[in-house]
Design an enzyme around this catalytic site. Structure first.
Site, PDB file in Angstrom:
ATOM      1  N   LYS A  71      -3.855   3.918   0.678  1.00  0.00           N
ATOM      2  CA  LYS A  71      -2.617   3.299   1.162  1.00  0.00           C
ATOM      3  C   LYS A  71      -2.457   3.446   2.675  1.00  0.00           C
ATOM      4  CE  LYS A  71       0.935   5.198  -0.612  1.00  0.00           C
ATOM      5  NZ  LYS A  71       1.125   6.219   0.435  1.00  0.00           N
ATOM      6  N   THR A  73      -4.857   4.183   4.810  1.00  0.00           N
ATOM      7  CA  THR A  73      -5.978   3.457   5.387  1.00  0.00           C
ATOM      8  C   THR A  73      -5.654   1.967   5.505  1.00  0.00           C
ATOM      9  OG1 THR A  73      -7.541   5.052   4.468  1.00  0.00           O
ATOM     10  CG2 THR A  73      -8.425   2.900   5.088  1.00  0.00           C
ATOM     11  N   ARG A  94       4.215   8.489   8.289  1.00  0.00           N
ATOM     12  CA  ARG A  94       4.692   9.865   8.178  1.00  0.00           C
ATOM     13  C   ARG A  94       3.687  10.833   8.786  1.00  0.00           C
ATOM     14  NH1 ARG A  94       4.901  10.871   2.191  1.00  0.00           N
ATOM     15  NH2 ARG A  94       3.123   9.476   2.324  1.00  0.00           N
ATOM     16  N   LYS A 105      -5.583  17.303  -1.349  1.00  0.00           N
ATOM     17  CA  LYS A 105      -5.397  15.885  -1.039  1.00  0.00           C
ATOM     18  C   LYS A 105      -5.977  15.501   0.320  1.00  0.00           C
ATOM     19  CE  LYS A 105      -1.690  12.434  -0.755  1.00  0.00           C
ATOM     20  NZ  LYS A 105      -1.704  12.153   0.688  1.00  0.00           N
ATOM     21  N   ALA A 273       6.971  12.174  -1.346  1.00  0.00           N
ATOM     22  CA  ALA A 273       7.633  11.178  -2.192  1.00  0.00           C
ATOM     23  C   ALA A 273       7.828  11.649  -3.621  1.00  0.00           C
ATOM     24  CB  ALA A 273       6.841   9.874  -2.182  1.00  0.00           C
ATOM     25  N   PHE A 301       2.905   8.045  -2.118  1.00  0.00           N
ATOM     26  CA  PHE A 301       2.425   7.969  -3.496  1.00  0.00           C
ATOM     27  C   PHE A 301       2.575   6.547  -4.047  1.00  0.00           C
ATOM     28  CE2 PHE A 301       3.196  12.711  -3.421  1.00  0.00           C
ATOM     29  CZ  PHE A 301       1.863  13.028  -3.390  1.00  0.00           C
ATOM     30  N   PHE A 381     -14.638  -1.157  -2.266  1.00  0.00           N
ATOM     31  CA  PHE A 381     -15.720  -0.169  -2.308  1.00  0.00           C
ATOM     32  C   PHE A 381     -17.033  -0.922  -2.503  1.00  0.00           C
ATOM     33  CE2 PHE A 381     -12.244   2.648  -2.860  1.00  0.00           C
ATOM     34  CZ  PHE A 381     -12.681   3.947  -2.634  1.00  0.00           C
ATOM     35  N   TRP A 409     -11.647   0.114   5.649  1.00  0.00           N
ATOM     36  CA  TRP A 409     -12.315   1.414   5.745  1.00  0.00           C
ATOM     37  C   TRP A 409     -13.673   1.254   6.411  1.00  0.00           C
ATOM     38  CZ3 TRP A 409     -16.818   3.793   4.346  1.00  0.00           C
ATOM     39  CH2 TRP A 409     -16.831   5.203   4.414  1.00  0.00           C
TER      40      TRP A 409
END
Length: 556
Positions: A71, A73, A94, A105, A273, A301, A381, A409
């Site tokens: 998210k 990214t 954030r 994480k 969140a 999240f 991916f 990415w």
């Protein structure tokens, strides 16, 4: 393949004064923290008030899985892609918490070639905002216990102290502690608790405050305890507001850094969140809207937590209105929701994809309840097959959702052009008629049940007896008109992290409720969600190091 930190460390950063200058900010309006990060002055923020607002783009996601969604990214890459298209865009994110950085994480700077930098600074101490919030929180705790020790003029019931100390670290042994042991001069013996800094009400207050005046009002309203008559005792009653505000003076100012492609990024505040409202500061978002034609922000999240709170708490309080929502998923995560083990996610599996895509379907349905246009993007991916991508694209378009593939990415802004063009097209062709999910006039239980049924898909809500009493008491005290901030596992639409996909025929279990009167919402704890996380058996901290030249490794 290079790691995120290797990519970030090889990047050539522009001086932040140059990045700011392109956004219309003069050097005198910056408070520099070295060459590459700065705070924006109050004077500059105030000078923006008559500027027209740009478009507000919210990035959210399906429920997180070990397979990863991307998210942040996507948010960063989308901002870079807008720059590639010659659009004036600013990203509003954030700040990361140290807990996840050293836990499981990782950080929150994005990934690959869609990162904000300097990523090591951002993920570690940054500009000291979290330290200021921690200090202000614990100052209030110290003043509270000192008041009790010095005669307890306010008649505080030590069995009804609700203010907790905080630390920005995953430290499970601090969840429940005993303080005041020793002799008479060491204070009153009582049970106490720690929360992680991002769960502190002061974090939420800072992120929702418009300015210093509003910040002080909110700090003053915070409930720290109840007296022997059962009435609330506030931070203002303890004469704590001025000193807390002094600690938070600089933390209230938004921070500016840049992406790998030098797109400006305002990174400010960081409530979780799953246990708070999960959005960056109102000040940063509003400033970005005044500074640029497009503000790209995110909510933590999955959309069941972050987006719901962005809409029903942040937008409700601030008057913000999103123009479009970008919903991020991955083929891998959808297959994981369909029952595929993590080790087998690289293999094409259309049957599992069909089973797991119901999670995406529910989030699409939820977002549409707010009457905001939705663009679904797949964070690509290398193992994704064309058949899998085509299936998801058709699934979304059959549900009147625009769709675009994101390759940010791997390719940075260039890999986000298709998504950026789709977002622009959607905003051009579909009008947002944003509204909140529920009205303030509903009872607290009606608000909880609306979210549980409409957003989570629950059949209903069950309350432990003490939680029902707490909700009734909060309404008696005049807090019934506040929105609710649901604390729930991020891994499932339900309150059971093991129920993947789109769970059915379940109840949400509410075990506790309390008011964050300064933030302006009632927190509702469900299931087994923790406000002080713990570390895993092999925390990320094991991999982090620094060499003799001061170069950090292992941070991600």
């Amino acid at each position: 393949m290079k790691t995120d930190i290797e990519i970030a460390q090889e990047a050539v950063l522009e001086p932040i004064v140059d990045v700011a200058a392109r956004a219309g900010i003069k050097k005198d309006d910056l408070e520099l923290y070295g060459k590459y990060k700065a705070k924006i002055s109050d004077e500059y923020i105030n000078s923006l008030k008559d500027n027209e607002n740009g478009k507000l783009i919210l990035v959210t996601a399906i429920n997180p899985t070990p397979a990863g969604e991307g998210k942040t990214t996507t948010s960063v890459g989308l901002g870079e892609a807008f720059g590639k298209l010659g659009k004036n865009a600013i990203i509003a994110l954030r700040e990361p918490s140290l807990g996840p950085c050293f836990g499981i994480k990782g950080g929150a700077a994005g990934g690959g070639y869609a990162q904000v930098v300097p990523m090591e600074d951002l993920n570690l101490h940054f500009t000291g905002d979290f330290h200021a919030i921690t200090s202000a929180n614990n100052l209030l705790a110290a003043l509270l216990d000192n008041h009790i020790q010095q005669g307890n003029e306010l008649g505080i019931d030590t069995r009804s102290v609700v203010w907790k100390r905080c630390l920005d670290m995953n430290d499970r042994v601090l969840r429940n502690i005993v303080i005041g042991l020793g002799n008479k001069m060491d204070g009153t013996v009582r049970e106490d608790h720690f929360v992680i800094t991002v769960a502190s009400e002061i974090m939420a207050v800072l992120c929702l405050a418009d300015d210093m005046e509003d910040l002080k009002k909110r700090l003053g309203r915070m409930v720290v305890a109840y007296n022997f008559e059962g009435n609330p005792v506030t931070a203002a009653d303890l004469n704590a507001v001025g000193s807390m505000a002094a600690l938070l003076k600089d933390a209230l100012k938004p921070n500016m850094i840049q992406t790998l492609e030098h797109t400006p990024a305002l990174v400010h505040g960081g409530p979780f969140a799953n246990i708070a409202h999960g959005c960056n500061s109102v000040r940063a978002t509003k400033a970005a809207l005044k500074m640029a034609d497009y503000c790209i922000t995110e909510a933590g999240f999955g959309a069941d937590l972050g987006a719901e709170k962005f809409f029903d708490i942040k937008c409700r309080m601030s008057g913000l209105s999103p123009d479009v929502v970008v919903l991020v998923a991955t083929v891998r995560a959808l297959k994981y929701n369909g029952g595929v083990p993590k080790a087998e996610l690289s293999t094409e599996n259309l049957e599992a994809l069909k089973k797991g895509i119901v999670n995406l379907e529910k989030h699409i349905e939820n977002l549409k309840k707010y009457d905001v246009p939705v663009v679904v993007t797949l964070n690509a991916f290398a193992t994704d097959t064309q058949a899998e991508l085509d299936f998801v694209k058709k699934f979304c378009e059959d549900r009147d959702c625009d769709f675009a593939l994101s390759e940010v990415w791997e390719k940075g802004g260039e890999g986000g052009i298709a998504l950026a063009e789709k977002v622009l097209e959607t905003m051009e062709n579909k009008k947002s008629n944003f509204h909140v999910l529920y009205e303030n006039e509903l009872s607290l239980k009606e608000k909880i049940e609306t979210i549980a049924k409409e957003i989570y898909g629950a059949d209903g809500v069950s309350y432990v007896a003490s939680a029902s009493k707490q909700l009734s008491k909060l309404e008696e005290m005049g807090f019934g008109n506040l929105p609710v901030c649901m604390a729930k596992t991020q891994y499932s639409l339900s309150d059971d992290p093991n129920l993947l996909g789109r769970p059915e025929h379940f109840n949400i279990s509410v075990r506790e409720a309390y008011v964050s009167a300064g933030a302006g919402f009632v927190v509702v704890l469900t299931g087994a969600v923790m406000t002080m996380p713990g570390l895993p058996k092999k925390p990320a901290a094991f991999q982090i190091d620094v060499d003799e030249n001061g170069k950090i490794t292992g941070l991600f």
